[in-house]
Write a protein that holds these residues in place. Structure first.
Motif, PDB file in Angstrom:
ATOM      1  N   LEU A   1       0.250 -17.204 -15.168  1.00 37.34           N
ATOM      2  CA  LEU A   1       1.576 -17.752 -14.866  1.00 37.34           C
ATOM      3  C   LEU A   1       1.808 -19.058 -15.613  1.00 37.34           C
ATOM      4  N   GLU A   2       0.781 -19.911 -15.583  1.00 39.30           N
ATOM      5  CA  GLU A   2       0.870 -21.197 -16.251  1.00 39.30           C
ATOM      6  C   GLU A   2       1.069 -20.995 -17.755  1.00 39.30           C
ATOM      7  N   GLY A   3       0.405 -19.963 -18.294  1.00 38.03           N
ATOM      8  CA  GLY A   3       0.545 -19.673 -19.726  1.00 38.03           C
ATOM      9  C   GLY A   3       1.976 -19.351 -20.088  1.00 38.03           C
ATOM     10  N   VAL A   4       2.649 -18.545 -19.242  1.00 37.50           N
ATOM     11  CA  VAL A   4       4.041 -18.192 -19.524  1.00 37.50           C
ATOM     12  C   VAL A   4       4.921 -19.439 -19.496  1.00 37.50           C
ATOM     13  N   ALA A   5       4.699 -20.307 -18.498  1.00 38.34           N
ATOM     14  CA  ALA A   5       5.506 -21.534 -18.382  1.00 38.34           C
ATOM     15  C   ALA A   5       5.299 -22.420 -19.607  1.00 38.34           C
ATOM     16  N   ILE A   6       4.031 -22.540 -20.038  1.00 41.76           N
ATOM     17  CA  ILE A   6       3.722 -23.383 -21.191  1.00 41.76           C
ATOM     18  C   ILE A   6       4.383 -22.815 -22.452  1.00 41.76           C
TER      19      ILE A   6
ATOM     20  N   MET B   1      -2.706 -29.451 -24.143  1.00 45.65           N
ATOM     21  CA  MET B   1      -3.255 -30.708 -24.634  1.00 45.65           C
ATOM     22  C   MET B   1      -2.160 -31.569 -25.257  1.00 45.65           C
ATOM     23  N   THR B   2      -1.256 -30.943 -26.039  1.00 43.75           N
ATOM     24  CA  THR B   2      -0.171 -31.704 -26.645  1.00 43.75           C
ATOM     25  C   THR B   2       0.787 -32.224 -25.576  1.00 43.75           C
ATOM     26  N   GLY B   3       1.075 -31.369 -24.580  1.00 43.36           N
ATOM     27  CA  GLY B   3       2.042 -31.726 -23.549  1.00 43.36           C
ATOM     28  C   GLY B   3       1.644 -32.968 -22.772  1.00 43.36           C
ATOM     29  N   GLY B   4       0.367 -33.070 -22.422  1.00 42.80           N
ATOM     30  CA  GLY B   4      -0.085 -34.244 -21.683  1.00 42.80           C
ATOM     31  C   GLY B   4       0.104 -35.516 -22.480  1.00 42.80           C
TER      32      GLY B   4
END
Lengths: 296, 74
Positions: free
Chosen positions: B56-61, A224-227
């Motif tokens: 996978l997305e969690g790791v990237a984030i 949410m912050t990233g967007g």
């Protein structure tokens, strides 16, 4: 150009606790004063209550068997969560026990994410500034105080950590209800392995127990912050380039690039809002299901 | 030399994007291939792809959060 970074951070972070919107006393060393994000939490709670709880109660109390209007949409979402998210993961025996929790997560996160995309307070601020003629320097005006900080409560790590703590305890409760409290902890590691394996396996499983809610926290808040940071950074190109070339027209010209780009990313954000609400509920259901249906 | 951490963050963000992009690309390619071979199993394939995709997305984030932390905390 130096102001761009702090401006972006100012937009996505919570308001300062030293200047709260509503002053409340400090109890047990915890300051209960209402800051921007707490105010938004209340607003989301009121919105979920009026948009979901009241129509559902009204429908259940009525004689009709077929819903209509807004209730149709709620029913579609409830059925999707129950049949696609909860049932395959938790299993048919415990669906009705855990669907209410997962649904609560889903609607709260969906509304909190969605309200972050709508610039409610910025419109209120423009109304305040140009129609009511209240200057921006007036720090005691209620709407001016609301303008400090962002509006996405799920973009605050503390909020998502609170949600993930609920998931953490519901995993333990789910395992304890299905297998008994002692058996749940024994189920964490597979049975019948050679003893040296357990020396490695038990610490890994204990770490994994805490990593699950931590990953949930980080994923939702950072998405949410990233967007918001991406949208603001692209809009800030106007200020950066105008200052870099010492010309206002460069900034105005760059608006032809940054405004459509920011619009496109806002469109992407609508998908992210839906997907993140779905992901949090799906992963909660998967983790609860892992405690109930032990595959070892 | 005092702004060297920004260089590292930029490099790290690039590496995160490469890793996540490769991972998601592989998942999507295999899923599309599987659905093309067996269109009737598309629901099951989508369900099976979803969970690893989100992990996978969690790791990237997480990587991006730490990159942001380096910028902010220095």
């Amino acid at each position: 150009m130096e102001q761009v970074g702090p401006n972006i951070i100012h937009h996505v972070s919570n308001s300062d606790i030293a200047h709260p919107i509503i002053h409340l006393p400090t109890i047990f060393g915890i300051n209960f004063s209402v800051s921007k994000h707490v105010f938004m939490l209340w607003m989301v709670a009121v919105l979920v209550a009026t948009a979901v709880i009241i129509p559902v109660r009204k429908f259940l109390g009525s004689e009709r068997s077929v819903p209509r209007g807004w209730m149709n949409a709620i029913e579609a979402m409830v059925q999707f969560i129950r049949d696609v998210v909860v049932k395959p993961n938790v299993g048919p025996k415990w669906v009705m026990t855990w669907t209410p929790l997962i649904l609560t997560f889903f609607f709260f996160i969906l509304f909190a994410n969605g309200i972050g995309l709508i610039p409610v307070f910025d419109i209120l601020g423009a109304f305040n500034r140009f129609i009511l003629q209240i200057p921006a320097s007036n720090n005691h005006n209620f709407i001016n105080m609301l303008l400090h900080g962002g509006t996405t409560v799920t973009g605050n790590f503390n909020v998502t950590a609170g949600l993930a703590v609920i998931t953490f305890f519901s995993i333990i409760i789910a395992g304890a209800k299905a297998h008994g409290f002692i058996k749940h902890w024994a189920n964490l590691v597979p049975h019948g392995l050679a003893w040296p394996v357990y020396i490695i396996l038990i610490p890994i499983e204990i770490i994994g127990m805490f990593v699950k809610p931590f990953a949930l926290t980080m994923r939702l808040a950072a998405n949410m912050t990233g967007g918001h940071i991406a949208i603001l950074a692209i809009l800030s190109f106007m200020a950066i380039f105008a200052e870099m070339f010492h010309s206002t027209f460069t900034g105005i010209g760059l608006a032809l690039f940054s405004v459509p780009m920011a619009t496109a990313i806002s469109g992407l954000e609508i998908i992210v809002v839906l997907v993140q609400a779905y992901v949090f509920t799906l992963l909660s259901a998967v983790f609860i299901g892992m405690a109930i249906n032990v595959h070892h | 030399m005092e702004n060297l951490h920004l260089f590292g963050v930029g490099l790290g963000l690039g590496l995160i994007v490469i890793g996540a992009g490769l991972g998601i690309g592989r998942l999507a390619a295999s899923a599309a291939e599987g659905i093309a071979r067996q269109p009737e199993a598309s629901d099951k394939i989508t369900a099976a792809v979803n969970l690893p995709l989100f992990l996978l997305e969690g790791v990237a984030i997480l990587g991006e959060v730490f990159a942001l932390l380096i910028v902010l905390m220095k």
